[in-house]
Design a protein around this motif. Sequence first.
Motif, PDB file in Angstrom:
ATOM      1  N   PRO A  31       0.831  -1.220   0.000  1.00 46.79           N
ATOM      2  CA  PRO A  31       0.000   0.000   0.000  1.00 46.79           C
ATOM      3  C   PRO A  31       0.861   1.264   0.000  1.00 46.79           C
ATOM      4  CG  PRO A  31      -0.757  -1.567   1.650  1.00 46.79           C
ATOM      5  CD  PRO A  31       0.546  -2.071   1.161  1.00 46.79           C
ATOM      6  N   ASP A  32       0.389   2.282  -0.705  1.00 47.59           N
ATOM      7  CA  ASP A  32       1.105   3.563  -0.785  1.00 47.59           C
ATOM      8  C   ASP A  32       1.297   4.183   0.598  1.00 47.59           C
ATOM      9  OD1 ASP A  32      -0.511   4.633  -3.890  1.00 47.59           O
ATOM     10  OD2 ASP A  32       1.269   3.398  -3.510  1.00 47.59           O
ATOM     11  N   ASN A  33       0.313   4.010   1.484  1.00 44.93           N
ATOM     12  CA  ASN A  33       0.390   4.643   2.808  1.00 44.93           C
ATOM     13  C   ASN A  33       1.599   4.142   3.591  1.00 44.93           C
ATOM     14  OD1 ASN A  33      -1.948   2.628   2.513  1.00 44.93           O
ATOM     15  ND2 ASN A  33      -1.322   2.277   4.646  1.00 44.93           N
ATOM     16  N   TYR A  34       2.077   2.941   3.335  1.00 47.15           N
ATOM     17  CA  TYR A  34       3.248   2.435   4.074  1.00 47.15           C
ATOM     18  C   TYR A  34       4.459   3.339   3.839  1.00 47.15           C
ATOM     19  CZ  TYR A  34       1.002  -2.139   5.034  1.00 47.15           C
ATOM     20  OH  TYR A  34       0.179  -3.151   5.461  1.00 47.15           O
ATOM     21  N   PHE A  35       4.562   3.876   2.627  1.00 42.13           N
ATOM     22  CA  PHE A  35       5.756   4.639   2.266  1.00 42.13           C
ATOM     23  C   PHE A  35       5.736   6.059   2.821  1.00 42.13           C
ATOM     24  CE2 PHE A  35       7.650   1.412  -0.177  1.00 42.13           C
ATOM     25  CZ  PHE A  35       6.645   0.733  -0.863  1.00 42.13           C
ATOM     26  N   ARG A  36       4.640   6.455   3.438  1.00 40.81           N
ATOM     27  CA  ARG A  36       4.588   7.788   4.055  1.00 40.81           C
ATOM     28  C   ARG A  36       5.228   7.784   5.441  1.00 40.81           C
ATOM     29  NH1 ARG A  36      -0.838   8.077   1.722  1.00 40.81           N
ATOM     30  NH2 ARG A  36      -1.790   7.586   3.723  1.00 40.81           N
ATOM     31  N   VAL A  63      -6.916  -1.727  12.227  1.00 39.82           N
ATOM     32  CA  VAL A  63      -5.642  -2.126  12.834  1.00 39.82           C
ATOM     33  C   VAL A  63      -5.309  -1.194  13.996  1.00 39.82           C
ATOM     34  CG1 VAL A  63      -4.620  -3.184  10.770  1.00 39.82           C
ATOM     35  CG2 VAL A  63      -4.378  -0.719  11.149  1.00 39.82           C
ATOM     36  N   ALA A  64      -4.409  -1.659  14.842  1.00 40.48           N
ATOM     37  CA  ALA A  64      -3.918  -0.837  15.955  1.00 40.48           C
ATOM     38  C   ALA A  64      -2.465  -0.450  15.674  1.00 40.48           C
ATOM     39  CB  ALA A  64      -4.008  -1.621  17.257  1.00 40.48           C
ATOM     40  N   ILE A  65      -2.026   0.615  16.340  1.00 45.33           N
ATOM     41  CA  ILE A  65      -0.666   1.126  16.134  1.00 45.33           C
ATOM     42  C   ILE A  65       0.353   0.111  16.654  1.00 45.33           C
ATOM     43  CG2 ILE A  65       0.940   2.908  16.894  1.00 45.33           C
ATOM     44  CD1 ILE A  65      -1.419   4.819  16.997  1.00 45.33           C
ATOM     45  N   PRO A  66       1.393  -0.185  15.878  1.00 45.48           N
ATOM     46  CA  PRO A  66       2.360  -1.187  16.326  1.00 45.48           C
ATOM     47  C   PRO A  66       3.433  -0.643  17.272  1.00 45.48           C
ATOM     48  CG  PRO A  66       2.896  -0.441  14.110  1.00 45.48           C
ATOM     49  CD  PRO A  66       1.624   0.253  14.492  1.00 45.48           C
ATOM     50  N   GLY A  67       3.713   0.648  17.214  1.00 46.61           N
ATOM     51  CA  GLY A  67       4.785   1.229  18.014  1.00 46.61           C
ATOM     52  C   GLY A  67       4.550   1.030  19.501  1.00 46.61           C
ATOM     53  N   LYS A  86      -2.707   2.917   7.771  1.00 45.33           N
ATOM     54  CA  LYS A  86      -1.632   3.152   8.736  1.00 45.33           C
ATOM     55  C   LYS A  86      -0.311   2.594   8.178  1.00 45.33           C
ATOM     56  CE  LYS A  86      -3.920   3.775  13.173  1.00 45.33           C
ATOM     57  NZ  LYS A  86      -5.357   3.720  12.957  1.00 45.33           N
ATOM     58  N   GLU A  87       0.586   2.260   9.074  1.00 49.53           N
ATOM     59  CA  GLU A  87       1.928   1.874   8.643  1.00 49.53           C
ATOM     60  C   GLU A  87       2.075   0.366   8.516  1.00 49.53           C
ATOM     61  OE1 GLU A  87       2.923   3.365  12.852  1.00 49.53           O
ATOM     62  OE2 GLU A  87       4.813   2.516  12.114  1.00 49.53           O
ATOM     63  N   ASN A  88       3.151  -0.047   7.898  1.00 50.66           N
ATOM     64  CA  ASN A  88       3.501  -1.449   7.784  1.00 50.66           C
ATOM     65  C   ASN A  88       3.662  -2.045   9.181  1.00 50.66           C
ATOM     66  OD1 ASN A  88       4.500  -3.887   6.646  1.00 50.66           O
ATOM     67  ND2 ASN A  88       6.591  -3.196   7.085  1.00 50.66           N
ATOM     68  N   GLY A  89       3.130  -3.221   9.384  1.00 47.35           N
ATOM     69  CA  GLY A  89       3.270  -3.866  10.685  1.00 47.35           C
ATOM     70  C   GLY A  89       2.161  -3.516  11.661  1.00 47.35           C
ATOM     71  N   SER A  90       1.191  -2.723  11.251  1.00 47.08           N
ATOM     72  CA  SER A  90       0.084  -2.385  12.150  1.00 47.08           C
ATOM     73  C   SER A  90      -0.662  -3.658  12.548  1.00 47.08           C
ATOM     74  CB  SER A  90      -0.872  -1.394  11.489  1.00 47.08           C
ATOM     75  OG  SER A  90      -0.229  -0.158  11.299  1.00 47.08           O
ATOM     76  N   VAL A  91      -1.241  -3.611  13.744  1.00 48.02           N
ATOM     77  CA  VAL A  91      -1.719  -4.840  14.390  1.00 48.02           C
ATOM     78  C   VAL A  91      -3.143  -5.183  13.971  1.00 48.02           C
ATOM     79  CG1 VAL A  91      -2.064  -5.975  16.610  1.00 48.02           C
ATOM     80  CG2 VAL A  91      -0.274  -4.248  16.348  1.00 48.02           C
TER      81      VAL A  91
END
Lengths: 285, 125
Positions: A31-36, A63-67, A86-91
């Motif tokens: 997904p494009d959003n991962y690269f942001r 998804v939930a935030i992975p950080g 959201k980002e790559n790896g989101s839960v």
Amino acid sequence: MGEAVQGEPRKHAVFEKPFKVTPEYETWDTPDNYFRYPYSSHLPEKLKVWRVQNTGEKVNGVVAIPGGFEDSPDAEILAPGYNLGKENGSVGVGRHGNFLQWGFSAPPSQMTEAGKRFFLNCICYIQQFDRHGPLVKFTMFDRSATIRYALLLETIKNKETYNLMFTQEQIEKYSNKSKVLARHYRDNLELVYWDKTFIIDEDLRKLGIESNRTVTSLERIIKLFDNPGKAYTARLLLTRYTVESFESPAEWKSWFEKNRSRLYFSDVGGYKFRVVPEGYPLASK
Amino acid sequence: MKHASFAILFYMIISIILPCSIVMADPVLAEKIDLKILYAGLPQSDREADFVSFLRKYFEDVKTTDALSINRMKAEGFDVVIIDYDGKVFSPRLNLSDDFSRATVTIGIPGALLCSNLRLKTGYL
């Protein structure tokens, strides 16, 4: 979230018992959003995924935030969710204490074979955490958020977005120099804590302590009591980084020695050291 | 010759379809799992029926209640609570007391919002 888990299942009971989960893999566009998000340039153009549900909708879950998700022993990421927001790896599927969040929205009749097995296994898995609530509650984002939000300073101009992140002075000074601020936090990440805004701990730096979240650092802070001139600093730092309030140095040392092996530090739980209670169930391996 | 060709084609088709239908069937267990499940969802809905009929294939005891009124007392006597609504809506918001400690599966967006209310890492932040 989309309709799939991203990547191969981790080695975990939720993919084994009582049903073996055997994914049918597909390859989807990253997904494009991962690269942001920062540190995403290494991501490939395509990702390996496996469907949990099949509703025909591109987005059908959350998804939930992975950080910081796994920065306390009461929480675990069970499956990252392929997502368009959201980002790559989101839960996509995760546990915190006695709660297991199944982020997919479809009912069983629209789940895949692997999805049904995974869902049933999750129900069986969470039962062992009955009456064992979470050890921490969400207080603030983990320290990696400083880099993410610093980089946004030049694109999101609504300054209220950063009220709990940076000082007004930082917001004004770096509004056109976001990469400088991001680099500043990245280079000092181990000393970041949160107290109304994100702060880099200069008190620790002056003592030559390089991280605020290791047990070794906590031990060095307690050893400051050996120098009467440093007792005030020791108390300041122990108040900053623990939830305890002992009077005497002897009590601090005794507490540390007794609990050393069960100490953990959580950013999300408030940038504090805490002790895992005896008998508290930990994540399955 | 014509009948033989037709038979071969028929068996080829069966050999493709039959395994696929086996793969798509629900998982099979020799015995039901000895857990008491409380499904808290939208009463009398198709979604509730979908979940409950599925769960009853695998668990000894499955009961239902309204997700909007789930609480600690209603969860007594059960091993796992599943809190659902419709998977998607942002309103109404589901609620639980802060000290609710029963083993719970929350589902979809309403589940994530409930987790947010409880300040859990699984919340929709």
